[in-house]
Design an enzyme around this catalytic site. Structure first.
Site, PDB file in Angstrom:
ATOM      1  N   ARG A 183       0.834  -1.208   0.000  1.00  0.00           N
ATOM      2  CA  ARG A 183       0.000   0.000   0.000  1.00  0.00           C
ATOM      3  C   ARG A 183       0.867   1.257   0.000  1.00  0.00           C
ATOM      4  O   ARG A 183       0.605   2.206  -0.745  1.00  0.00           O
ATOM      5  CB  ARG A 183      -0.934   0.000   1.217  1.00  0.00           C
ATOM      6  CG  ARG A 183      -1.880   1.190   1.269  1.00  0.00           C
ATOM      7  CD  ARG A 183      -2.867   1.054   2.423  1.00  0.00           C
ATOM      8  NE  ARG A 183      -3.827   2.154   2.417  1.00  0.00           N
ATOM      9  CZ  ARG A 183      -3.626   3.334   2.997  1.00  0.00           C
ATOM     10  NH1 ARG A 183      -2.486   3.567   3.627  1.00  0.00           N
ATOM     11  NH2 ARG A 183      -4.545   4.275   2.952  1.00  0.00           N
ATOM     12  N   ARG A 235       3.810   1.256 -11.955  1.00  0.00           N
ATOM     13  CA  ARG A 235       2.602   1.177 -11.119  1.00  0.00           C
ATOM     14  C   ARG A 235       1.709   0.021 -11.560  1.00  0.00           C
ATOM     15  O   ARG A 235       1.200  -0.747 -10.743  1.00  0.00           O
ATOM     16  CB  ARG A 235       1.836   2.503 -11.185  1.00  0.00           C
ATOM     17  CG  ARG A 235       0.389   2.475 -10.647  1.00  0.00           C
ATOM     18  CD  ARG A 235       0.345   2.066  -9.182  1.00  0.00           C
ATOM     19  NE  ARG A 235      -1.000   2.121  -8.646  1.00  0.00           N
ATOM     20  CZ  ARG A 235      -1.932   1.198  -8.794  1.00  0.00           C
ATOM     21  NH1 ARG A 235      -1.676   0.103  -9.521  1.00  0.00           N
ATOM     22  NH2 ARG A 235      -3.115   1.331  -8.232  1.00  0.00           N
ATOM     23  N   LYS A 291      -2.259 -11.358  -2.582  1.00  0.00           N
ATOM     24  CA  LYS A 291      -3.646 -11.820  -2.505  1.00  0.00           C
ATOM     25  C   LYS A 291      -3.715 -13.338  -2.580  1.00  0.00           C
ATOM     26  O   LYS A 291      -4.510 -13.970  -1.875  1.00  0.00           O
ATOM     27  CB  LYS A 291      -4.467 -11.195  -3.634  1.00  0.00           C
ATOM     28  CG  LYS A 291      -4.736  -9.705  -3.454  1.00  0.00           C
ATOM     29  CD  LYS A 291      -5.518  -9.133  -4.619  1.00  0.00           C
ATOM     30  CE  LYS A 291      -5.814  -7.653  -4.425  1.00  0.00           C
ATOM     31  NZ  LYS A 291      -6.549  -7.065  -5.579  1.00  0.00           N
ATOM     32  N   ASN A 301     -11.878  -5.225  -5.456  1.00  0.00           N
ATOM     33  CA  ASN A 301     -12.456  -4.603  -4.260  1.00  0.00           C
ATOM     34  C   ASN A 301     -12.862  -3.181  -4.639  1.00  0.00           C
ATOM     35  O   ASN A 301     -12.050  -2.267  -4.629  1.00  0.00           O
ATOM     36  CB  ASN A 301     -11.448  -4.593  -3.110  1.00  0.00           C
ATOM     37  CG  ASN A 301     -12.057  -4.124  -1.791  1.00  0.00           C
ATOM     38  OD1 ASN A 301     -12.897  -3.234  -1.773  1.00  0.00           O
ATOM     39  ND2 ASN A 301     -11.607  -4.713  -0.689  1.00  0.00           N
ATOM     40  N   GLU A 329     -10.926   0.576  -4.557  1.00  0.00           N
ATOM     41  CA  GLU A 329     -10.677   1.294  -5.814  1.00  0.00           C
ATOM     42  C   GLU A 329     -11.209   2.719  -5.743  1.00  0.00           C
ATOM     43  O   GLU A 329     -10.529   3.672  -6.170  1.00  0.00           O
ATOM     44  CB  GLU A 329     -11.327   0.543  -6.978  1.00  0.00           C
ATOM     45  CG  GLU A 329     -10.643  -0.774  -7.310  1.00  0.00           C
ATOM     46  CD  GLU A 329     -11.365  -1.535  -8.417  1.00  0.00           C
ATOM     47  OE1 GLU A 329     -12.255  -0.936  -9.073  1.00  0.00           O
ATOM     48  OE2 GLU A 329     -11.035  -2.719  -8.635  1.00  0.00           O
ATOM     49  N   THR A 334      -3.923  -2.726 -14.145  1.00  0.00           N
ATOM     50  CA  THR A 334      -3.292  -3.389 -13.001  1.00  0.00           C
ATOM     51  C   THR A 334      -3.981  -4.715 -12.714  1.00  0.00           C
ATOM     52  O   THR A 334      -3.320  -5.736 -12.469  1.00  0.00           O
ATOM     53  CB  THR A 334      -3.358  -2.485 -11.754  1.00  0.00           C
ATOM     54  OG1 THR A 334      -2.694  -1.252 -12.017  1.00  0.00           O
ATOM     55  CG2 THR A 334      -2.685  -3.166 -10.566  1.00  0.00           C
ATOM     56  N   GLU A 336      -2.646  -8.590 -12.771  1.00  0.00           N
ATOM     57  CA  GLU A 336      -2.855  -9.532 -11.670  1.00  0.00           C
ATOM     58  C   GLU A 336      -3.422 -10.857 -12.170  1.00  0.00           C
ATOM     59  O   GLU A 336      -2.954 -11.934 -11.783  1.00  0.00           O
ATOM     60  CB  GLU A 336      -3.789  -8.910 -10.624  1.00  0.00           C
ATOM     61  CG  GLU A 336      -3.197  -7.725  -9.879  1.00  0.00           C
ATOM     62  CD  GLU A 336      -4.168  -7.128  -8.880  1.00  0.00           C
ATOM     63  OE1 GLU A 336      -4.882  -7.905  -8.210  1.00  0.00           O
ATOM     64  OE2 GLU A 336      -4.225  -5.886  -8.761  1.00  0.00           O
TER      65      GLU A 336
END
Length: 266
Positions: free
Chosen positions: A15, A156, A167, A193, A197, A254, A258
């Site tokens: 984070r 990023r 996760k 989530n 977001e 992103t 993932e």
């Protein structure tokens, strides 16, 4: 005791890294916004390149030259650092390889690279959102800003591999079942989530409001009322546009990283 590399998978550290990357992206786009769009630097064999020996676009050539140098510094051996140039066209690192802990082997071995898509979206969508149409002749400055912005966006977005690994480790059974079934949408649903977001988008907009306004002795608009339409023109970038870049480009890409990473992880 856990190694420093292993701590990178802790949610708190992830984070913090993502929040710091928000600052980098915002500042780079603010820098680019001071110049006009200058479409000539993205055109293959543009008129101003005649006699230079450069083929293709100026930005692409400068980007490859930049990545040649960074490759020697071992930049692209990090899981979240992906070159826009084909790896076969880049030199080997001059520095010796870093020792990768066993628990980081997946991040190191799985290669997900969305830079072609990032580059196209940057040229076709982000630039029109943050720059004014026209040509001011500032080709060198614009190109340098482009490269810095592209690298920040890429880092990023590809940091999603760290997010995905974290996760996965928090819900290994659920993810393993979906991965074995090849259930792309199921994986996307599990990792999404919406509440988080929206918080990210709001934070980015608040930062853009703070970083993008000319600071005076007047009241700041950060955490204040909605910015009046006649005041938006005084901002270096539109805060709502920065939120839109995250909502429509950065966050979806992103999550694509993932999902691609997790499907290869099994």
């Amino acid at each position: 005791m856990a190694s420093q590399e292993w701590n990178y998978l802790e949610l708190g550290n992830i984070r913090s890294t993502l929040i710091r990357q928000e600052d980098t992206i915002l500042f780079q786009l603010i820098e680019r916004a001071q110049f006009k769009r200058n479409l000539a630097i993205y055109q293959d064999d543009a008129e101003f390149l005649k006699g230079t020996g450069i083929s293709g676009s100026y930005v692409r050539n400068l980007l490859q030259e930049t990545e040649n140098i960074h490759a020697k510094a071992r930049r692209y051996t990090s899981p979240d650092e992906k070159p826009f140039t084909s790896r076969s066209q880049l030199p080997d690192p001059v520095l010796p390889p870093l020792v990768v802990p066993e628990e980081m082997k997946y991040l190191k071995s799985i290669d997900v690279n969305l830079n072609s898509k990032i580059y196209e979206l940057y040229i076709s969508t982000i630039l029109p959102w943050v720059t004014k149409e026209g040509d001011d002749g500032q080709y060198g400055s614009s190109s340098v800003c482009d490269i810095q912005a592209l690298q920040a966006l890429s880092k990023r977005i590809h940091y999603g591999t760290f997010v995905a690994e974290s996760k996965f480790r928090s819900q290994p059974e659920e993810y393993t079942k979906l991965i074995k079934a090849g259930d792309r949408q199921g994986i996307m649903d599990l990792l999404t989530n919406k509440e988080v977001e929206e918080k990210v988008i709001k934070r980015v907009q608040n930062k853009a409001t703070a970083y993008g306004q000319e600071i005076t002795d007047e009241t700041s608009y950060v955490h204040g009322p909605a910015i009046p339409e006649d005041r938006l023109k005084l901002f270096k970038v539109n805060p709502e546009t920065m939120g839109k870049i995250y909502r429509e480009i950065i966050i979806p890409l992103t999550k694509e990283v993932e999902v691609d990473y997790l499907l290869q992880r099994a």
